[in-house]
Design an enzyme around this catalytic site. Structure first.
Site, PDB file in Angstrom:
ATOM      1  CB  THR A  35       1.433   7.366  -0.299  1.00 55.95           C
ATOM      2  OG1 THR A  35       1.196   8.022  -1.548  1.00 55.95           O
ATOM      3  CG2 THR A  35       0.745   8.125   0.815  1.00 55.95           C
ATOM      4  CB  CYS A  36       3.223   3.090   2.280  1.00 52.84           C
ATOM      5  SG  CYS A  36       1.634   2.719   1.497  1.00 52.84           S
TER       6      CYS A  36
END
Length: 181
Positions: A55-56
C-alpha cells in the site's frame, strides 16, 4: 495526537549523499532534529508501516509524490514520509520510487513514532514495532490537521488506508481554502 499539539523533539540519524567522500557509497551520517525538518515551514507529514510495502509503495507515497505541485498551491512547503526503518532502507526506497518531491525521514528506533503515540506492534506480520498509518499538516512544528487511520492497535488484522491518503489530505486543504474565500 490531534490538531494543536506540538511535535516531539527527537534526533533522526540520516545518511546524506556527499560527493566529497568519493567511492561507490558517498554517504555520511547527518543528525537531523524535529526542528530541522519542521521549524518555520508548513508541511505534510505522513507515516506508514514500512518501506517497500504494497500500500505504501503503490498508493500512498506515489500519490503524495505526484500531487506535490498541487499541495504547494495550498501553501505546503515540503512533504515528508516517515517510517520506522533505518536511513539505509529509507534512502533505497526513495531511490526505487524515483522521488523528487517527497523527502523521507528514517525513524529507525521508532522514537518519534512512540512519542507521537503511533508506535504499534506488527509482530503478526513479522515487522516488530512500526508506525500506525497517519498523515498530518504541520505548521511550524505544530499539528494543524490530523488524519489517522481507524483501529489504532497492536497486531491489527488489517492495514486500513483512506483517511491518510493524499486525496483525503487534498480534500481537506481544498475545503479549508473554499471556506476561507
Amino acid at each position: 495526537m490531534k490538531a494543536g499539539f506540538t511535535l516531539p523533539e527527537v534526533t533522526f540519524h540520516t545518511r546524506v549523499r556527499d560527493e566529497s567522500i568519493g567511492g561507490d557509497n558517498p554517504f555520511r551520517w547527518q543528525d537531523m532534529t524535529t526542528a530541522d525538518y519542521f521549524k518555520g515551514k508548513r508541511v505534510i507529514l505522513f507515516s506508514l508501516p514500512g518501506a517497500f510495502t504494497p500500500t505504501c509503495s503503490t498508493y500512498q507515497l506515489p500519490g503524495f509524490e505526484k500531487g506535490a505541485a498541487d499541495f504547494a498551491k495550498h501553501g505546503i512547503d515540503d512533504i515528508y514520509c516517515l517510517s520506522v526503518n533505518d536511513s539505509f532502507v529509507m534512502n533505497k526506497w526513495a531511490q526505487s520510487q524515483d522521488l523528487e518531491n517527497v523527502k523521507v525521514i528514517p525513524d529507525g528506533s521508532g522514537e518519534f513514532s512512540r512519542k507521537m503515540g503511533m508506535l504499534v506492534a506488527k509482530d503478526n506480520l513479522g515487522f516488530g514495532m512500526r508506525s500506525w498509518r497517519y498523515a498530518a499538516i504541520i505548521n511550524d512544528g505544530q499539528i494543524e490537521a490530523w488524519f489517522e487511520e481507524p483501529g489504532l492497535s497492536d497486531n491489527h488484522g488489517e492495514d486500513p488506508y483512506g483517511v491518510s491518503s493524499p486525496e483525503n489530505v487534498m480534500k481537506h486543504l481544498e475545503e479549508k481554502a473554499a471556506s476561507a474565500a
